[in-house]
Design a protein around this motif. Structure first.
Motif, PDB file in Angstrom:
ATOM      1  N   THR A   4     -31.017 -32.736  19.301  1.00  0.00           N
ATOM      2  CA  THR A   4     -29.789 -32.438  18.576  1.00  0.00           C
ATOM      3  C   THR A   4     -28.923 -31.406  19.228  1.00  0.00           C
ATOM      4  N   ASN A   5     -29.455 -30.160  19.467  1.00  0.00           N
ATOM      5  CA  ASN A   5     -29.084 -29.038  20.041  1.00  0.00           C
ATOM      6  C   ASN A   5     -28.684 -29.351  21.491  1.00  0.00           C
ATOM      7  N   ASP A   6     -29.381 -30.333  22.311  1.00  0.00           N
ATOM      8  CA  ASP A   6     -28.959 -30.686  23.740  1.00  0.00           C
ATOM      9  C   ASP A   6     -27.659 -31.479  23.603  1.00  0.00           C
ATOM     10  N   ALA A   7     -27.683 -32.396  22.653  1.00  0.00           N
ATOM     11  CA  ALA A   7     -26.332 -33.267  22.516  1.00  0.00           C
ATOM     12  C   ALA A   7     -25.383 -32.557  22.140  1.00  0.00           C
ATOM     13  N   VAL A   8     -25.406 -31.425  21.225  1.00  0.00           N
ATOM     14  CA  VAL A   8     -24.260 -30.754  20.855  1.00  0.00           C
ATOM     15  C   VAL A   8     -23.749 -29.846  22.105  1.00  0.00           C
ATOM     16  N   VAL A   9     -24.709 -29.276  22.910  1.00  0.00           N
ATOM     17  CA  VAL A   9     -24.120 -28.675  24.109  1.00  0.00           C
ATOM     18  C   VAL A   9     -23.750 -29.437  25.392  1.00  0.00           C
ATOM     19  N   ARG A  10     -24.080 -30.619  25.226  1.00  0.00           N
ATOM     20  CA  ARG A  10     -23.519 -31.541  26.294  1.00  0.00           C
ATOM     21  C   ARG A  10     -22.266 -32.018  25.823  1.00  0.00           C
ATOM     22  N   ALA A  11     -22.006 -32.279  24.534  1.00  0.00           N
ATOM     23  CA  ALA A  11     -20.720 -32.621  24.155  1.00  0.00           C
ATOM     24  C   ALA A  11     -19.719 -31.216  24.121  1.00  0.00           C
ATOM     25  N   ARG A  12     -20.208 -30.228  23.919  1.00  0.00           N
ATOM     26  CA  ARG A  12     -19.267 -29.002  24.180  1.00  0.00           C
ATOM     27  C   ARG A  12     -19.025 -28.668  25.558  1.00  0.00           C
ATOM     28  N   LEU A  13     -19.821 -28.809  26.374  1.00  0.00           N
ATOM     29  CA  LEU A  13     -19.669 -28.600  27.903  1.00  0.00           C
ATOM     30  C   LEU A  13     -18.707 -29.699  28.402  1.00  0.00           C
ATOM     31  N   ALA A  14     -19.032 -31.005  27.960  1.00  0.00           N
ATOM     32  CA  ALA A  14     -18.015 -31.934  28.259  1.00  0.00           C
ATOM     33  C   ALA A  14     -16.433 -31.837  27.894  1.00  0.00           C
ATOM     34  N   SER A  15     -16.297 -31.252  26.709  1.00  0.00           N
ATOM     35  CA  SER A  15     -15.050 -30.850  26.272  1.00  0.00           C
ATOM     36  C   SER A  15     -14.362 -29.826  26.929  1.00  0.00           C
ATOM     37  N   TRP A  16     -15.244 -28.724  27.455  1.00  0.00           N
ATOM     38  CA  TRP A  16     -14.877 -27.509  28.479  1.00  0.00           C
ATOM     39  C   TRP A  16     -14.565 -28.032  29.604  1.00  0.00           C
ATOM     40  N   ALA A  58     -13.622 -17.355  21.637  1.00  0.00           N
ATOM     41  CA  ALA A  58     -13.834 -17.669  20.476  1.00  0.00           C
ATOM     42  C   ALA A  58     -15.173 -18.718  20.287  1.00  0.00           C
ATOM     43  N   ASP A  59     -15.118 -19.480  21.253  1.00  0.00           N
ATOM     44  CA  ASP A  59     -16.425 -20.273  21.196  1.00  0.00           C
ATOM     45  C   ASP A  59     -17.816 -19.338  21.535  1.00  0.00           C
ATOM     46  N   LEU A  60     -17.688 -18.311  22.246  1.00  0.00           N
ATOM     47  CA  LEU A  60     -18.770 -17.732  22.522  1.00  0.00           C
ATOM     48  C   LEU A  60     -19.334 -16.966  21.263  1.00  0.00           C
ATOM     49  N   ARG A  61     -18.207 -16.468  20.432  1.00  0.00           N
ATOM     50  CA  ARG A  61     -18.622 -15.906  19.163  1.00  0.00           C
ATOM     51  C   ARG A  61     -19.129 -16.703  18.183  1.00  0.00           C
ATOM     52  N   GLN A  62     -18.719 -17.926  18.228  1.00  0.00           N
ATOM     53  CA  GLN A  62     -18.977 -18.956  17.243  1.00  0.00           C
ATOM     54  C   GLN A  62     -20.440 -19.141  17.390  1.00  0.00           C
ATOM     55  N   THR A  63     -20.564 -19.479  18.782  1.00  0.00           N
ATOM     56  CA  THR A  63     -22.235 -19.920  19.164  1.00  0.00           C
ATOM     57  C   THR A  63     -23.057 -18.862  18.911  1.00  0.00           C
ATOM     58  N   THR A  64     -22.503 -17.831  19.256  1.00  0.00           N
ATOM     59  CA  THR A  64     -23.501 -16.443  19.128  1.00  0.00           C
ATOM     60  C   THR A  64     -23.905 -16.328  17.640  1.00  0.00           C
ATOM     61  N   ASP A  65     -22.773 -16.766  16.684  1.00  0.00           N
ATOM     62  CA  ASP A  65     -23.389 -16.491  15.298  1.00  0.00           C
ATOM     63  C   ASP A  65     -24.026 -17.757  14.721  1.00  0.00           C
ATOM     64  N   SER A  66     -23.999 -18.693  15.379  1.00  0.00           N
ATOM     65  CA  SER A  66     -24.698 -19.996  14.729  1.00  0.00           C
ATOM     66  C   SER A  66     -26.001 -20.062  15.100  1.00  0.00           C
ATOM     67  N   SER A  67     -26.539 -21.044  14.557  1.00  0.00           N
ATOM     68  CA  SER A  67     -28.162 -21.292  14.779  1.00  0.00           C
ATOM     69  C   SER A  67     -28.439 -21.740  16.255  1.00  0.00           C
ATOM     70  N   LEU A  68     -27.248 -22.527  16.717  1.00  0.00           N
ATOM     71  CA  LEU A  68     -27.405 -22.951  18.125  1.00  0.00           C
ATOM     72  C   LEU A  68     -27.847 -21.936  19.226  1.00  0.00           C
ATOM     73  N   GLY A  69     -27.096 -20.745  18.923  1.00  0.00           N
ATOM     74  CA  GLY A  69     -27.245 -19.236  19.674  1.00  0.00           C
ATOM     75  C   GLY A  69     -28.776 -18.870  19.842  1.00  0.00           C
ATOM     76  N   ALA A  70     -29.255 -19.144  19.060  1.00  0.00           N
ATOM     77  CA  ALA A  70     -30.884 -18.842  19.207  1.00  0.00           C
ATOM     78  C   ALA A  70     -31.992 -19.769  19.728  1.00  0.00           C
ATOM     79  N   THR A  71     -31.400 -20.949  20.298  1.00  0.00           N
ATOM     80  CA  THR A  71     -32.136 -21.761  20.874  1.00  0.00           C
ATOM     81  C   THR A  71     -31.880 -21.757  22.519  1.00  0.00           C
TER      82      THR A  71
END
Length: 180
Positions: A4-16, A58-71
């Motif tokens: 799930t984390n990998d899929a989220v990261v891949r989707a966000r990177l594709a968006s970027w 904003a994305d850096l801040r959001q990711t840092t504050d989320s559970s994704l940032g700890a993975t």
């Protein structure tokens, strides 16, 4: 790593990747001729790149504050975003140089018959080219995967490429300078 984390990261990177590519395509060289006419489109380009920086933060801040940032995937993603942010901020600085060059050209060439100062023309040309290179580096930062610890264990045998790299010349002898 969670799928799930990998899929989220891949989707966000594709968006970027899409977002940075679109911003890079909006960076068109300034028009020649009237510096004042070229200033407004260049300011729009500067706004576009600054907006891109703000959204990256904003994305850096959001990711840092989320559970994704700890993975592991989240930490890698944060590193890629931070690199993209650094390059995007450099692009904004280079575009600022371009804007200053255009403003100087407008200020220092009051009559149509007078030539623009060479320094101002260089600031415009080189500043815009450097901004475009920086945005391409930002795109590379979110495109290529980070090397894992097992891949970074030894010195790299790949040639170093980048803005300040030089080709090695193995056939020539370099002079040595000594102090008296």
């Amino acid at each position: 790593m969670s799928l799930t984390n990998d899929a989220v990261v891949r989707a966000r990177l594709a968006s970027w990747q899409r977002h940075i590519s679109e911003s890079a395509t909006r960076l068109v060289p300034p028009q020649t001729g009237n510096a004042l006419a070229a200033l407004a489109p260049m300011l729009e380009q500067l706004i576009t790149v600054n907006d891109l920086s703000h959204v990256l933060v904003a994305d850096l801040r959001q990711t840092t504050d989320s559970s994704l940032g700890a993975t592991r995937a989240g930490r890698d993603y944060l590193a890629q975003l931070a690199a993209a942010l650094a390059h995007t901020n450099r692009a904004a600085a280079h575009l600022s140089t371009t804007v200053i060059g255009l403003a100087d050209t407008h200020r220092l060439t009051p009559r149509p018959c007078t030539a623009a100062p060479v320094e101002s023309q260089l600031a415009v040309t080189l500043g815009h080219a450097a901004a475009l290179r920086s945005l391409h580096r930002a795109l590379e930062a979110v495109t290529r995967p980070l090397a894992g610890p097992e891949q970074n264990s030894g010195p790299s045998s790949a040639p170093v490429t980048g803005q300040h790299s030089r080709a090695t010349d193995t056939d020539s002898i370099q002079p040595t300078h000594r102090r008296p």
